[in-house]
Design an enzyme around this catalytic site. Structure first.
Site, PDB file in Angstrom:
ATOM      1  N   TYR A 193      36.400  37.783  44.130  1.00  0.00           N
ATOM      2  CA  TYR A 193      37.586  37.600  44.955  1.00  0.00           C
ATOM      3  C   TYR A 193      37.445  38.275  46.321  1.00  0.00           C
ATOM      4  CZ  TYR A 193      40.291  35.829  40.972  1.00  0.00           C
ATOM      5  OH  TYR A 193      40.761  35.085  39.924  1.00  0.00           O
ATOM      6  N   LYS A 212      48.461  62.572  21.106  1.00  0.00           N
ATOM      7  CA  LYS A 212      49.389  61.726  21.862  1.00  0.00           C
ATOM      8  C   LYS A 212      48.631  60.543  22.471  1.00  0.00           C
ATOM      9  CE  LYS A 212      48.806  64.469  26.077  1.00  0.00           C
ATOM     10  NZ  LYS A 212      49.454  65.259  27.134  1.00  0.00           N
TER      11      LYS A 212
END
Length: 385
Positions: free
Chosen positions: A274, A55
């Protein structure tokens, strides 16, 4: 350098030489090792069957490559989560048994039958809908019954199983497998493991003749009492080591590298990244690396500070990530490296010395999430396909 590292170096150099110059990073997936991991798990659980959970695009590594490799190795049973994944798996493994863990979404029975996939029915409503479709088709439809043995997630209850048995509804279904899932299998000392096994045995009592499956990657390490007829490894196939009771007999399959875009010097007090969350306290050499959270480098890796946080690796030496992880870039303190990288070099984000468990822990998460969040911008190389 170890003997294995010396043998590995020429292949790695050749692979990197073939990477397009425009690629900011590269993901190397070792299909031969995935196959070897499956073989090792087969040996661990025999005579139980060893399936493969593919999956989430084979946990981010590429189902289009992983499924054919496992078919070639002899795997005949695959577990997926969704109908779309089942359709892809059927195209790659025409003769395989494919089970759908999300079960039967309303109105999707005909689509599942067209694919030839088998739903893991986890509610009485799903059982009724599948049985009604069986009656309309005049055939017993292949089915998995998914039991809730204590995880309180998907799964039929004991009362559901009693009703299914007493109503005779199961007679309209070809029950191929009865399954459940452990919630604490990574910890072999946890009481829930034995409790869920006891619940599993009690709940499937009315269908004890049907093949059973209780465990995935960690649970299969708990021993033969947990193996039943089939085990469902996923994470372990891809080199994951989540079991706390000792190493699984598997090896890593993944290397992720990213390019250095620039090397620059900053001074004490300069803002790096940042929000000015990190400023050096000494003259510092920084490598600006072309990888960010769009590439699977979790923004949470920003939470550490320098040596106490996350790292990359260059030529076998660790270098700390400093400042905020942004969408496309990270900044790395390479001051202490005797031979620091230069523009265009690759640094390791995942690889020898930086396994997925280490990277996950640094981000406050797990290796499963590291794998499934791998980005799509990096060039991919598949070994042993």
């Amino acid at each position: 350098m170890t003997d294995s590292a010396q043998r590995e170096a020429p292949r790695a150099d050749a692979e990197l030489a073939a990477v397009p110059t425009s690629a900011t990073g590269v993901i190397i997936v070792d299909l031969a090792q995935i196959r070897a991991n499956w073989r090792a798990l087969v040996g661990r659980v025999a005579p139980a069957e060893c399936a493969a959970v593919v999956k989430a695009d084979a946990y981010g590594l590429g189902a289009a490559h992983v499924i054919p490799a496992l078919v070639k190795e002899g795997c005949r049973t695959f577990f997926v989560a969704t109908i779309a994944e089942a359709a892809q798996a059927r195209g790659l493994a025409p003769e395989a048994t494919i089970y759908v863990l999300d079960g039967l979404l309303p109105g999707t029975g005909s689509e599942l039958l067209a694919i030839g996939a088998i739903p893991a029915l986890a509610s009485f409503e799903e059982v009724k809908e599948w049985a009604t479709l069986a009656a309309a088709r005049g055939a017993r439809l292949p089915t998995v019954l998914h039991l809730d043995t204590g995880l309180s997630r998907l799964g039929l209850t004991g009362s559901d199983m009693n009703v299914i048995a007493t109503e005779g509804r199961a007679r309209s279904l070809d029950v191929r497998l009865i399954m459940s899932h452990l919630g604490c299998a990574d910890n072999p000392e946890h009481d829930m493991n034995a409790l869920q096994r006891e619940n599993f045995d009690a709940m499937r009592g009315c269908m004890a003749h049907v093949p059973a499956s209780l465990v995935a990657s960690d649970g299969l390490m708990l021993g033969v009492d947990y193996h039943y007829d089939l085990v469902r490894p996923g994470y372990a196939l891809y080199g994951g080591q989540a079991f706390q009771g000792g190493p699984a007999p598997v090896a890593p399959v993944l290397i992720v590298k990213a390019r250095v875009l620039q090397v620059r010097h900053v001074q004490p007090g300069d803002q790096v990244g940042y929000s000015a969350t990190w400023r050096p306290n000494r003259p510092t050499r920084l490598a600006i690396v072309a990888a960010g959270y769009d590439d699977g480098v979790a923004r949470a890796l920003s939470r550490g500070t320098g040596e106490d946080g996350a790292h990359v690796m260059f030529e076998g030496k660790l270098a700390p990530i400093v400042g905020r992880v942004s969408m496309d870039l990270i900044t790395v303190d390479v001051t202490k490296l005797k031979h620091p990288p230069v523009r265009g070099d690759f640094v390791d984000l995942i690889g020898p010395g930086l396994p997925i468990e280490t990277v996950g822990a640094a981000a406050g998460t797990i290796g499963y999430e590291v794998l499934t969040r791998l980005g799509r911008r990096f060039h991919r190389i598949y070994r042993g396909g």
